[in-house]
Write an enzyme that holds these catalytic residues in place. Structure first.
Site, PDB file in Angstrom:
ATOM      1  N   ASP A  11       0.862  -1.189   0.000  1.00  0.00           N
ATOM      2  CA  ASP A  11       0.000   0.000   0.000  1.00  0.00           C
ATOM      3  C   ASP A  11       0.893   1.230   0.000  1.00  0.00           C
ATOM      4  O   ASP A  11       2.110   1.141   0.210  1.00  0.00           O
ATOM      5  CB  ASP A  11      -0.915  -0.005   1.233  1.00  0.00           C
ATOM      6  CG  ASP A  11      -1.857   1.195   1.269  1.00  0.00           C
ATOM      7  OD1 ASP A  11      -2.542   1.447   0.259  1.00  0.00           O
ATOM      8  OD2 ASP A  11      -1.901   1.900   2.287  1.00  0.00           O
ATOM      9  N   SER A  12       0.277   2.380  -0.202  1.00  0.00           N
ATOM     10  CA  SER A  12       1.031   3.624  -0.145  1.00  0.00           C
ATOM     11  C   SER A  12       1.386   4.010   1.290  1.00  0.00           C
ATOM     12  O   SER A  12       2.198   4.904   1.503  1.00  0.00           O
ATOM     13  CB  SER A  12       0.222   4.764  -0.786  1.00  0.00           C
ATOM     14  OG  SER A  12      -0.998   4.939  -0.092  1.00  0.00           O
ATOM     15  N   GLY A  44      -3.907   8.692  -4.269  1.00  0.00           N
ATOM     16  CA  GLY A  44      -5.167   9.215  -4.790  1.00  0.00           C
ATOM     17  C   GLY A  44      -5.018  10.483  -5.596  1.00  0.00           C
ATOM     18  O   GLY A  44      -5.931  10.857  -6.336  1.00  0.00           O
ATOM     19  N   CYS A  75      -4.713  -1.287  -1.936  1.00  0.00           N
ATOM     20  CA  CYS A  75      -5.015   0.127  -2.170  1.00  0.00           C
ATOM     21  C   CYS A  75      -6.025   0.218  -3.299  1.00  0.00           C
ATOM     22  O   CYS A  75      -5.790  -0.333  -4.386  1.00  0.00           O
ATOM     23  CB  CYS A  75      -3.741   0.883  -2.528  1.00  0.00           C
ATOM     24  SG  CYS A  75      -3.995   2.602  -3.014  1.00  0.00           S
ATOM     25  N   CYS A 189     -11.139   3.170   0.958  1.00  0.00           N
ATOM     26  CA  CYS A 189      -9.699   3.401   1.058  1.00  0.00           C
ATOM     27  C   CYS A 189      -9.233   2.525   2.206  1.00  0.00           C
ATOM     28  O   CYS A 189      -9.878   2.497   3.262  1.00  0.00           O
ATOM     29  CB  CYS A 189      -9.384   4.872   1.329  1.00  0.00           C
ATOM     30  SG  CYS A 189      -7.647   5.196   1.745  1.00  0.00           S
ATOM     31  N   THR A 190      -8.143   1.794   2.019  1.00  0.00           N
ATOM     32  CA  THR A 190      -7.735   0.831   3.046  1.00  0.00           C
ATOM     33  C   THR A 190      -7.252   1.504   4.328  1.00  0.00           C
ATOM     34  O   THR A 190      -7.151   0.854   5.369  1.00  0.00           O
ATOM     35  CB  THR A 190      -6.654  -0.113   2.511  1.00  0.00           C
ATOM     36  OG1 THR A 190      -5.546   0.651   2.009  1.00  0.00           O
ATOM     37  CG2 THR A 190      -7.211  -0.988   1.395  1.00  0.00           C
TER      38      THR A 190
END
Length: 269
Positions: A11-12, A44, A75, A189-190
């Site tokens: 993920d980010s 995003g 994500c 959104c995670t």
């Protein structure tokens, strides 16, 4: 495949913890690597072509380094952009995360659903198609927040909280004429499931729906016969990409999820 499979959850940022946490609860004997692309956060706000190139290069390098048996792109912004390119490049199974619109529509009784996401996820055609395919008979109230995921990152790394942000989000939903009937809220959104307690406070009586449990079931089905049935809990470790100093508060957050090993820091290219 190794004796105990390893799953790379990418993920980010700290959103990998929400998806990986569900995988660990369901499959506690798996080895999990949480990769946080702090240098690329937030996804995003990226342009799609640049985001796809960045994620493909970053994940390819991580896969070569860590040799996982399965990859989860944890994500929504990344998954709706990069999955075909990743699957063409990699030989291991790749699982993506998409907004949980289908289960939310199945759950909702009022047929009024909220969608809380990043602005990019709200705008993407992929999201519109999910609504068309699975929630065509529902009123979907969409709110895109560019502030919530960064606020959650700060909360995890620095310990700061932003109650005024939740008030603002609740007010945005309340401005819709069908808001009083909204009984389900999709956390698209995670990062967002990590603050479910705060969201419950500002959306009382509304059921929160995210993709974590579905992703854990998908991982289980793909690994199937390779899954260990007992033994010691799997190893959980964190890789942080980008210029970060690990804070005591962040280590406490990891420990609360059962991650005691200090994160590996990898400088951004």
């Amino acid at each position: 495949m190794s004796a105990v499979p390893t799953v790379l959850v990418f993920d980010s940022g700290v959103g990998s913890l929400s998806i990986g946490g569900e995988i660990h609860r369901r499959l506690p004997h798996l080895n999990l690597i949480y990769a946080m692309d702090s240098g690329g956060f937030p996804y995003g706000e990226w342009e799609e072509a640049a985001l796809s190139a960045h994620i493909c290069a970053t994940i390819t390098a991580l896969v070569e380094q860590t040799r996982p048996d399965l990859l989860v792109v944890a994500c929504n912004s990344a998954s709706t952009t990069v999955l075909p390119a990743l699957r063409a490049r990699l030989t291991l199974p790749v699982v993506g995360v998409v907004p949980a619109i289908k289960p939310a529509a199945a759950f909702s009784r009022s047929r009024v659903i909220g969608l809380l996401a990043t602005p990019g996820t709200v705008r993407r055609q992929y999201t519109a198609q999910l609504i068309k395919d699975f929630a065509a008979d529902c009123c979907v109230i969409s709110v895109g927040s560019s502030a919530l995921a960064p606020a959650i990152e700060r909360q995890f790394w620095e310990g700061t909280d932003h109650p005024e942000l939740y008030q603002t989000l609740a007010a945005e939903f309340a401005g819709h004429p069908r808001a009083p009937d909204m009984d389900t809220l999709v956390l698209a959104c995670t990062h967002f499931p990590l603050v479910a307690a705060q969201l419950h406070e500002y959306f009382p009586g509304v059921s929160l729906v995210d993709s974590g449990e579905a992703i854990a079931r998908r991982v289980e089905s793909l690994l199937d016969s390779a899954l260990p049935t007992g033994g010691q809990p799997g190893e959980q470790r964190v890789i942080v990409l980008g210029e970060r100093k690990v804070s005591a508060h962040f280590l406490e957050k990891l420990a609360a999820q059962g991650i005691s090993r200090k994160p590996t820091l990898v400088a951004a290219d």
